[in-house]
Design an enzyme around this catalytic site. Sequence first.
Site, mmCIF file in Angstrom:
data_model
loop_
_atom_site.group_PDB
_atom_site.id
_atom_site.type_symbol
_atom_site.label_atom_id
_atom_site.label_comp_id
_atom_site.label_asym_id
_atom_site.label_seq_id
_atom_site.Cartn_x
_atom_site.Cartn_y
_atom_site.Cartn_z
ATOM 1 N N ASP A 45 0.821 -1.211 0.000
ATOM 2 C CA ASP A 45 0.000 0.000 0.000
ATOM 3 C C ASP A 45 0.854 1.260 0.000
ATOM 4 O O ASP A 45 0.487 2.272 -0.599
ATOM 5 C CB ASP A 45 -0.933 0.004 1.206
ATOM 6 N N ASN A 121 -5.272 8.522 1.585
ATOM 7 C CA ASN A 121 -5.583 7.893 2.872
ATOM 8 C C ASN A 121 -6.039 8.890 3.927
ATOM 9 O O ASN A 121 -7.163 8.843 4.389
ATOM 10 C CB ASN A 121 -4.371 7.125 3.400
ATOM 11 N N GLU A 122 -5.134 9.779 4.328
ATOM 12 C CA GLU A 122 -5.464 10.689 5.421
ATOM 13 C C GLU A 122 -4.512 11.871 5.494
ATOM 14 O O GLU A 122 -3.429 11.874 4.910
ATOM 15 C CB GLU A 122 -5.453 9.962 6.773
ATOM 16 N N ARG A 147 -8.811 20.195 22.318
ATOM 17 C CA ARG A 147 -7.521 20.139 22.996
ATOM 18 C C ARG A 147 -7.093 18.682 23.062
ATOM 19 O O ARG A 147 -7.863 17.825 23.493
ATOM 20 C CB ARG A 147 -7.609 20.737 24.403
ATOM 21 N N ASP A 149 -3.706 15.691 21.510
ATOM 22 C CA ASP A 149 -2.480 15.495 20.735
ATOM 23 C C ASP A 149 -2.645 15.951 19.295
ATOM 24 O O ASP A 149 -1.716 16.490 18.693
ATOM 25 C CB ASP A 149 -2.076 14.020 20.755
ATOM 26 N N ALA A 161 -6.498 2.531 7.784
ATOM 27 C CA ALA A 161 -5.084 2.812 8.022
ATOM 28 C C ALA A 161 -4.900 3.501 9.381
ATOM 29 O O ALA A 161 -5.386 3.021 10.400
ATOM 30 C CB ALA A 161 -4.535 3.655 6.869
ATOM 31 N N TYR A 162 -4.221 4.639 9.418
ATOM 32 C CA TYR A 162 -3.925 5.309 10.692
ATOM 33 C C TYR A 162 -5.204 5.668 11.446
ATOM 34 O O TYR A 162 -5.243 5.637 12.680
ATOM 35 C CB TYR A 162 -3.081 6.559 10.426
ATOM 36 N N SER A 165 -6.135 3.128 13.873
ATOM 37 C CA SER A 165 -5.221 3.065 15.014
ATOM 38 C C SER A 165 -5.570 4.071 16.099
ATOM 39 O O SER A 165 -5.250 3.852 17.269
ATOM 40 C CB SER A 165 -3.781 3.301 14.542
ATOM 41 N N ALA A 184 -5.961 11.334 21.265
ATOM 42 C CA ALA A 184 -5.741 11.609 22.691
ATOM 43 C C ALA A 184 -6.310 12.966 23.094
ATOM 44 O O ALA A 184 -5.585 13.859 23.545
ATOM 45 C CB ALA A 184 -4.251 11.531 23.024
#
EC number: 2.7.1.23
Length: 270
Positions: A45, A121-122, A147, A149, A161-162, A165, A184
Amino acid sequence: MRIGIYNNETAESQRVTKVLKTEMKRAGLTYVEKNPEVVITIGGDGTLLSAFHHYQKDLNNIRFVGIHTGHLGFYTDWRSFEIDDLVDSLVKDSGQAVSYPLLDMKATYSDGQIENYIALNESTIRNVTRTMVCDVFINNHLFENFRGDGLCISTPTGSTAYNKSVGGAIVDPNSVGFQLAEMASLNNRVFRTLGSPIIFGADAELILRLRDENGHVLTCDRDQWMLKSEKERYLTELSYKVSKQRIYFAQYRHNNFWNRVKDSFIGGVH
């Protein structure tokens, strides 16, 4: 039909590339290095993502085909031992294709400069030095003050994909839209965010207005930029929407998306 090949540098991909070129020549197919109509990627990929950005100025005229030489990929329909079958499909090609939506990203800087990107993808934005603070607007209406990460904005095909996750939803690739997932997020008595992914429709626009000048890392697929404030120039705003362009794949056989999801993330069901 003009056929291009885009491969990674592994020994197996180099071997498969050599075999493919030999079999294409034997079948009377035309290999070209410029202006291809079909691009065959050999790798995984990541290789297809690189090929997508290499040819992104000519997406309307290209269909992609993926051969994976390592682990199973979501964009790669063929295995390295299926070269003969692929060449036969190329010989019989009648222009059949399947297409998927892409993501447009516009980055605005404090000096008024605008840079445009497109993602398969992103895209992600995060702050690596402190809590990222930004105002989230949906269709020009303030939705929340984020607020945390960072934030991940993904396409339907990029949802595995990410995005997955960081807790995003897996979206059927036939959907037209995009998704926002938090990374987060900070939630307490003082600061609150929605705390769940949001899936937008085809006509939505997402705007992120950043409050900090330094420490941001911006990504678009595999590309990444560390953004620093230099001479009063810093990133102030990102906007996202479904692109008018699409990516096209040569559809020589049907590979069920949900079977791939099951094989990749679940395995055998007992």
